[in-house]
Design a protein around this motif. Structure first.
Motif, PDB file in Angstrom:
ATOM      1  N   ASP A  17       0.807  -1.209   0.000  1.00 34.28           N
ATOM      2  CA  ASP A  17       0.000   0.000   0.000  1.00 34.28           C
ATOM      3  C   ASP A  17       0.844   1.264   0.000  1.00 34.28           C
ATOM      4  OD1 ASP A  17      -2.508  -1.451   0.310  1.00 34.28           O
ATOM      5  OD2 ASP A  17      -1.872  -1.830   2.379  1.00 34.28           O
ATOM      6  N   LYS A  18       0.256   2.327  -0.528  1.00 38.84           N
ATOM      7  CA  LYS A  18       0.902   3.636  -0.488  1.00 38.84           C
ATOM      8  C   LYS A  18       0.689   4.232   0.900  1.00 38.84           C
ATOM      9  CE  LYS A  18       1.311   7.945  -3.075  1.00 38.84           C
ATOM     10  NZ  LYS A  18       2.752   7.949  -2.992  1.00 38.84           N
ATOM     11  N   THR A  19       1.779   4.598   1.552  1.00 38.97           N
ATOM     12  CA  THR A  19       1.728   5.248   2.857  1.00 38.97           C
ATOM     13  C   THR A  19       2.467   6.573   2.764  1.00 38.97           C
ATOM     14  OG1 THR A  19       3.801   4.323   3.695  1.00 38.97           O
ATOM     15  CG2 THR A  19       1.821   2.960   3.966  1.00 38.97           C
ATOM     16  N   ASP A  20       2.495   7.316   3.847  1.00 38.31           N
ATOM     17  CA  ASP A  20       3.244   8.582   3.858  1.00 38.31           C
ATOM     18  C   ASP A  20       4.717   8.364   3.557  1.00 38.31           C
ATOM     19  OD1 ASP A  20       0.921   9.928   4.457  1.00 38.31           O
ATOM     20  OD2 ASP A  20       1.316  10.043   6.608  1.00 38.31           O
ATOM     21  N   VAL A  42       4.879  -2.673   2.425  1.00 40.02           N
ATOM     22  CA  VAL A  42       4.156  -3.881   2.801  1.00 40.02           C
ATOM     23  C   VAL A  42       3.563  -3.592   4.177  1.00 40.02           C
ATOM     24  CG1 VAL A  42       4.342  -6.326   3.416  1.00 40.02           C
ATOM     25  CG2 VAL A  42       5.609  -5.431   1.454  1.00 40.02           C
ATOM     26  N   THR A  43       2.239  -3.464   4.239  1.00 38.69           N
ATOM     27  CA  THR A  43       1.569  -3.073   5.479  1.00 38.69           C
ATOM     28  C   THR A  43       0.983  -4.250   6.246  1.00 38.69           C
ATOM     29  OG1 THR A  43      -0.482  -2.678   4.262  1.00 38.69           O
ATOM     30  CG2 THR A  43       0.981  -0.779   4.627  1.00 38.69           C
ATOM     31  N   ARG A  44       0.613  -5.314   5.530  1.00 30.21           N
ATOM     32  CA  ARG A  44      -0.054  -6.436   6.178  1.00 30.21           C
ATOM     33  C   ARG A  44       0.151  -7.702   5.357  1.00 30.21           C
ATOM     34  NH1 ARG A  44      -5.974  -5.471   6.124  1.00 30.21           N
ATOM     35  NH2 ARG A  44      -6.336  -7.276   4.831  1.00 30.21           N
ATOM     36  N   ILE A  45       0.215  -8.809   6.055  1.00 35.48           N
ATOM     37  CA  ILE A  45       0.253 -10.113   5.398  1.00 35.48           C
ATOM     38  C   ILE A  45      -0.807 -10.984   6.060  1.00 35.48           C
ATOM     39  CG2 ILE A  45       1.610 -12.177   4.884  1.00 35.48           C
ATOM     40  CD1 ILE A  45       4.100 -10.348   5.065  1.00 35.48           C
ATOM     41  N   ARG A  88       8.798 -13.451  12.315  1.00 43.09           N
ATOM     42  CA  ARG A  88       9.582 -12.613  13.246  1.00 43.09           C
ATOM     43  C   ARG A  88      10.297 -11.495  12.498  1.00 43.09           C
ATOM     44  NH1 ARG A  88      11.425 -17.689  15.669  1.00 43.09           N
ATOM     45  NH2 ARG A  88      13.460 -17.202  14.808  1.00 43.09           N
ATOM     46  N   LEU A  89      10.758 -11.776  11.304  1.00 41.33           N
ATOM     47  CA  LEU A  89      11.425 -10.751  10.502  1.00 41.33           C
ATOM     48  C   LEU A  89      10.454  -9.653  10.088  1.00 41.33           C
ATOM     49  CD1 LEU A  89      13.824  -9.721   8.693  1.00 41.33           C
ATOM     50  CD2 LEU A  89      12.839 -11.154   6.887  1.00 41.33           C
ATOM     51  N   LEU A  90       9.276 -10.036   9.638  1.00 39.33           N
ATOM     52  CA  LEU A  90       8.340  -9.083   9.042  1.00 39.33           C
ATOM     53  C   LEU A  90       7.422  -8.393  10.038  1.00 39.33           C
ATOM     54  CD1 LEU A  90       7.338 -11.225   5.943  1.00 39.33           C
ATOM     55  CD2 LEU A  90       8.946  -9.315   6.005  1.00 39.33           C
ATOM     56  N   SER A  91       7.165  -8.998  11.192  1.00 42.38           N
ATOM     57  CA  SER A  91       6.153  -8.460  12.107  1.00 42.38           C
ATOM     58  C   SER A  91       6.462  -7.093  12.700  1.00 42.38           C
ATOM     59  CB  SER A  91       5.834  -9.462  13.218  1.00 42.38           C
ATOM     60  OG  SER A  91       6.962  -9.690  14.021  1.00 42.38           O
ATOM     61  N   PRO A  92       7.694  -6.675  12.841  1.00 41.32           N
ATOM     62  CA  PRO A  92       7.871  -5.309  13.345  1.00 41.32           C
ATOM     63  C   PRO A  92       7.338  -4.232  12.380  1.00 41.32           C
ATOM     64  CG  PRO A  92       9.889  -6.553  13.664  1.00 41.32           C
ATOM     65  CD  PRO A  92       8.981  -7.385  12.790  1.00 41.32           C
ATOM     66  N   GLY A  93       7.310  -4.516  11.091  1.00 42.70           N
ATOM     67  CA  GLY A  93       6.881  -3.512  10.116  1.00 42.70           C
ATOM     68  C   GLY A  93       5.524  -3.769   9.499  1.00 42.70           C
ATOM     69  N   ALA A  94       5.083  -5.003   9.503  1.00 40.24           N
ATOM     70  CA  ALA A  94       3.809  -5.356   8.864  1.00 40.24           C
ATOM     71  C   ALA A  94       2.952  -6.134   9.861  1.00 40.24           C
ATOM     72  CB  ALA A  94       4.049  -6.206   7.617  1.00 40.24           C
TER      73      ALA A  94
END
Length: 143
Positions: free
Chosen positions: A85-88, A93-96, A127-133
């Motif tokens: 998604d487009k964010t500020d 990648v916002t969600r999986i 674990r890798l992706l969950s801090p950001g998505a």
């Protein structure tokens, strides 16, 4: 310690160029382009590859949880839907959304769901992706 390798080659400008991605041992090769990433063009894209890695890692982690719980002759099929998604900050990648279906003779839905949650929390790619998505999970047994 394991080090895994993948490579990508891009030729041309962003919108008209094209590229190829490869895994280190040659198991996967795919073409990608602006159209395959930002539109619905032929080929793959980095987000699909992240989804494939996440689905594969999660399925293996769940398989381990099932084996540790005493289940035998199981199968797990997982789909990862990667939201790009487009964010500020730009495209992100916002969600999986992980969707998994298991064939586990003798196991009830509640136990399967609990083990799937444990696998989601302990899968190295989660674990890798969950801090950001944000990672969601839908787990069910095959009927």
């Amino acid at each position: 310690m394991s080090i895994r390798t993948a490579s990508a080659r891009w030729q041309g400008n962003l919108t008209e160029g094209s590229g190829t991605v490869r895994t280190g041992k040659g198991g996967l090769t795919g073409d990608y382009s602006f159209k395959s990433r930002f539109e619905e063009g032929e080929g793959t894209n980095p987000e699909e590859l992240i989804g494939a890695a996440h689905a594969g890692c999660f399925s293996m982690a769940l398989s381990k949880q099932l084996a540790d719980a005493g289940a035998a002759d199981t199968s797990v099929e997982t789909t990862a839907k990667v939201h790009f998604d487009k964010t500020d900050a730009g495209m992100t990648v916002t969600r999986i959304d992980l969707e998994t279906v298991g064939q586990v003779p003798g196991m009830d839905e509640a136990q399967f769901t609990k083990l799937a949650e444990v696998a989601k929390e302990n899968c190295p790619i989660s674990r890798l992706l969950s801090p950001g998505a944000r990672i969601t999970l839908s787990a069910r047994l095959a009927s």
